[in-house]
Enzyme design. Structure first.
Site, mmCIF file in Angstrom:
data_model
loop_
_atom_site.group_PDB
_atom_site.id
_atom_site.type_symbol
_atom_site.label_atom_id
_atom_site.label_comp_id
_atom_site.label_asym_id
_atom_site.label_seq_id
_atom_site.Cartn_x
_atom_site.Cartn_y
_atom_site.Cartn_z
ATOM 1 N N HIS A 43 0.949 -1.044 -0.044
ATOM 2 C CA HIS A 43 -0.049 -0.210 0.061
ATOM 3 C C HIS A 43 0.547 1.255 0.016
ATOM 4 C CE1 HIS A 43 -3.001 -3.146 1.503
ATOM 5 N NE2 HIS A 43 -3.664 -2.241 0.769
ATOM 6 N N HIS A 47 -5.287 8.775 3.428
ATOM 7 C CA HIS A 47 -6.377 9.139 4.221
ATOM 8 C C HIS A 47 -6.989 10.590 3.790
ATOM 9 C CE1 HIS A 47 -8.297 9.823 8.334
ATOM 10 N NE2 HIS A 47 -7.886 11.222 8.253
ATOM 11 N N SER A 89 -11.089 4.670 7.739
ATOM 12 C CA SER A 89 -11.806 5.882 8.276
ATOM 13 C C SER A 89 -13.320 5.701 7.803
ATOM 14 C CB SER A 89 -11.070 7.207 7.510
ATOM 15 O OG SER A 89 -11.083 7.123 6.053
ATOM 16 N N ALA A 135 -2.950 10.858 11.386
ATOM 17 C CA ALA A 135 -3.846 11.569 10.447
ATOM 18 C C ALA A 135 -5.264 11.580 10.870
ATOM 19 C CB ALA A 135 -3.515 10.781 8.947
ATOM 20 N N GLY A 136 -5.710 10.370 11.381
ATOM 21 C CA GLY A 136 -7.012 10.278 11.849
ATOM 22 C C GLY A 136 -7.415 11.232 12.964
ATOM 23 N N ARG A 179 -1.514 0.178 9.943
ATOM 24 C CA ARG A 179 -0.457 0.110 8.780
ATOM 25 C C ARG A 179 0.657 0.717 9.518
ATOM 26 N NH1 ARG A 179 -3.820 1.366 3.612
ATOM 27 N NH2 ARG A 179 -5.267 -0.628 3.586
ATOM 28 N N GLY A 203 -12.726 -0.868 16.159
ATOM 29 C CA GLY A 203 -11.298 -0.804 15.853
ATOM 30 C C GLY A 203 -10.356 -1.630 16.681
#
Length: 576
Positions: free
Chosen positions: A217, A400, A444, A556-557, A542, A485
């Site tokens: 990825h 993201h 997400s 980032a989230g 990841r 999650g």
């Protein structure tokens, strides 16, 4: 690629449409993926695979007789949504149950799990299995932490061949689990890949160096080494895999293995053959009997320059399944007998989204504010989409921002359509939740779908929303994200910002503070917590194999959640 296709939000849909048009002999299109053109024979277990775009021929190219019965395909490097997976599974179902198979990534685990729950609730017998072949992403005692990479192919094929033998669902699952337990992969790369529309690769490798232990990825490797010759690359790949044998394979001497040398996107076939000649010699020196090797591009990462080696250690049963004939667009071997009778293509069920539940006038008025908040949310994501991608690319795959943009845009559109039909605040939010999860896919998508649905359920369609109801919904959203999650505070995920946001909001509302002021306090707490994630090492997702690389960069989230809560506060302040 960047010159030919510059709209990443539409890439997956258009690529899938083109694939189906080119391969009508093997597949037909359904919503979110493809299924075998001839359908699944009556009474045969359906093996449905899936994952993100960018890995062709995985996953759509592996649908055909002797291989998968269907494939659900998500956006670039993002899992398909639960709705896509459900749609493909229902179209592929032959009456004997469905086995859902995918690589072990957080978004895929979430969406395939949700799809399995929905299918089971509709009376379809279903099982799931995550492929975990990448030895660089987890130690020998951590199979649940390992990613699925090119080992997807032999594991998928073992399950599909078992299904075509007429075995029942649980036996097909046991076969797949056995193949997975005997499969190991390891990869190296010389350059990163570039997403559609992007002007630079997700990661770069210094001149004269290579990345080792990478995924599919666009993640960077877990380390770097000097650039090897073809023979040196082969020695690294083989020696690394021979250091970790399955428990029931005590020594390579006398063992049999299916061997896959997989190109990741831009290594030419002639170069792969040069590497393979040494791979074959080294395995022979170790006493390994190679069974029907595969050399080529089987699980790619767009234009990444790299290779991976996969060994599936065979017993008599697994060897028979590996040798079994197959006829799919990207993988063919042997000769197949005439197909068994199928009941024909199954029609997909149409979801009736026109009608909305009755709502009070107060709830419809609140729904207008909800729509304004969703518009502000989508606008904030649009404004920061490149920043979110850059943050995510430090130790992840850089998608993201794209995923958030795709989801938030779809959520706003669905909310506007629901409001136009007279929906209340609860229905507007739940329709937005479903659209976000369906269009974004990925981790997400699943988590933001959970957040919006929890708040929508708390608000309902009959009563005027109160600060207490909003706080209750956000509290349930926080709990739901953690349940789904499996992350907690300190893991360097969205949860690190969501929990303080929810807790601060609940405390401020309980103390009697109006919603606007309470939300302001909560958004400030979320912003501070998101910034603090820069000093954390990831323990989930990841980014975990690249923990050190993420130091100094926020999650980032968590960062996107903080931005969104601040944008929504602006709407609340104006509305009140």
């Amino acid at each position: 690629m960047t010159r030919l296709f510059n709209d990443p939000t539409a890439f997956a849909d258009e690529a899938l449409e083109g694939f189906a048009a080119a391969h009508r002999r093997w597949v037909r299109s359904v919503t979110g993926g493809v299924v075998r053109a001839g359908g699944t024979p009556d009474g045969e277990v359906a093996v449905v695979i899936g994952g993100g775009s960018g890995h062709y021929p995985a996953f759509s190219g592996l649908v055909g007789r002797g291989l998968a019965h269907g494939a659900a395909v998500g956006n670039v490097f993002a899992s398909p949504s639960a709705q896509q997976i459900r749609s493909v599974a229902r179209a592929a179902h032959g009456g004997a149950g469905v086995l859902l198979m995918y690589g072990n990534y957080a978004g895929d685990v979430l969406h395939f799990g949700q799809a399995a729950e929905r299918l089971a609730g509709e009376g379809v017998e279903v099982r799931t299995l995550a492929v975990t072949d990448d030895i660089s992403s987890g130690g020998p005692g951590q199979p649940a932490e390992r990613r699925g990479i090119a080992g997807d192919l032999p594991v998928f094929k073992a399950a599909a061949a078992a299904a075509e033998e007429g075995l029942p669902l649980d036996e097909v699952l046991r076969t797949a689990a056995h193949a997975n337990a005997r499969t190991r992969s390891f990869g190296i790369a010389f350059s990163g890949c570039t997403l559609p529309g992007a002007g630079h690769p997700l990661f770069t490798v210094p001149e004269g160096r290579m990345a080792v232990g990478l995924g599919i990825h666009g993640e960077p490797g877990i380390g770097e080494e000097p650039l090897p010759t073809a023979d040196e690359a082969a020695r690294l790949l083989v020696s690394t895999l021979l250091k970790e044998l399955p428990d029931d394979v005590p020594t390579p001497e006398g063992a049999r293995a299916a061997v896959i040398l997989n190109g990741l996107g831009s290594v030419k076939y002639e170069e792969l053959f040069v590497v393979y000649r040494t791979v074959a010699a080294l395995l022979a020196d170790a006493g390994v009997e190679i069974v029907e090797p595969e050399v080529g591009e089987l699980v790619t990462s767009f234009d990444m320059a790299g290779v991976s080696l996969t060994l599936t250690w065979l017993d008599d049963r697994l060897e028979r399944l590996w040798r079994a004939p197959a006829d799919a667009p990207a993988h063919r071997k042997g000769a197949l007998e005439a197909p068994a009778a199928a009941s024909g293509p199954r029609e997909e069920e149409a979801d009736d989204t026109a009608a909305v539940p009755p709502a009070s006038e107060e709830s419809r008025e609140a729904a207008a504010t909800v729509l304004t908040a969703l518009r502000a949310l989508a606008g904030t994501v649009d404004e920061h989409v490149e920043e979110l991608g850059r943050i995510d690319a430090v130790a992840g795959d850089g998608d993201h921002g794209i995923g958030m943009q795709r989801g938030s845009t779809a959520a706003h559109r669905a909310a506007a359509e629901a409001l136009a039909l007279g929906a209340g605040a609860g229905t507007v939010l739940t329709r937005a939740a479903d659209a976000w999860a369906d269009r974004a896919g990925g981790t997400s998508g699943a988590l933001w779908g959970t957040i919006l649905r929890a708040v929508g359920t708390a608000l309902g369609d009959q009563d005027a929303p109160t600060a207490s109801r909003v706080a209750d919904g956000v509290t349930e959203a926080s709990a739901g994200v953690r349940r789904l999650g499996g992350a907690e505070t300190g893991d360097k995920t969205m949860v690190d910002a969501l929990v303080p946001f929810a807790d601060t909001l609940a405390d401020a509302v309980a103390a009697g503070e109006p919603l606007t002021g309470a939300w302001d306090r909560a958004a400030t707490a979320a912003g501070s917590a998101a910034a603090a994630t820069a000093e954390l090492l990831p323990r989930k997702g990841r980014a975990r194999p690249h923990a050190e690389k993420s130091l100094g960069t926020p999650d980032a989230g968590a960062h996107s959640l903080a931005l969104i809560t601040r944008a929504v506060h602006g709407v609340l302040r104006h509305d009140h």
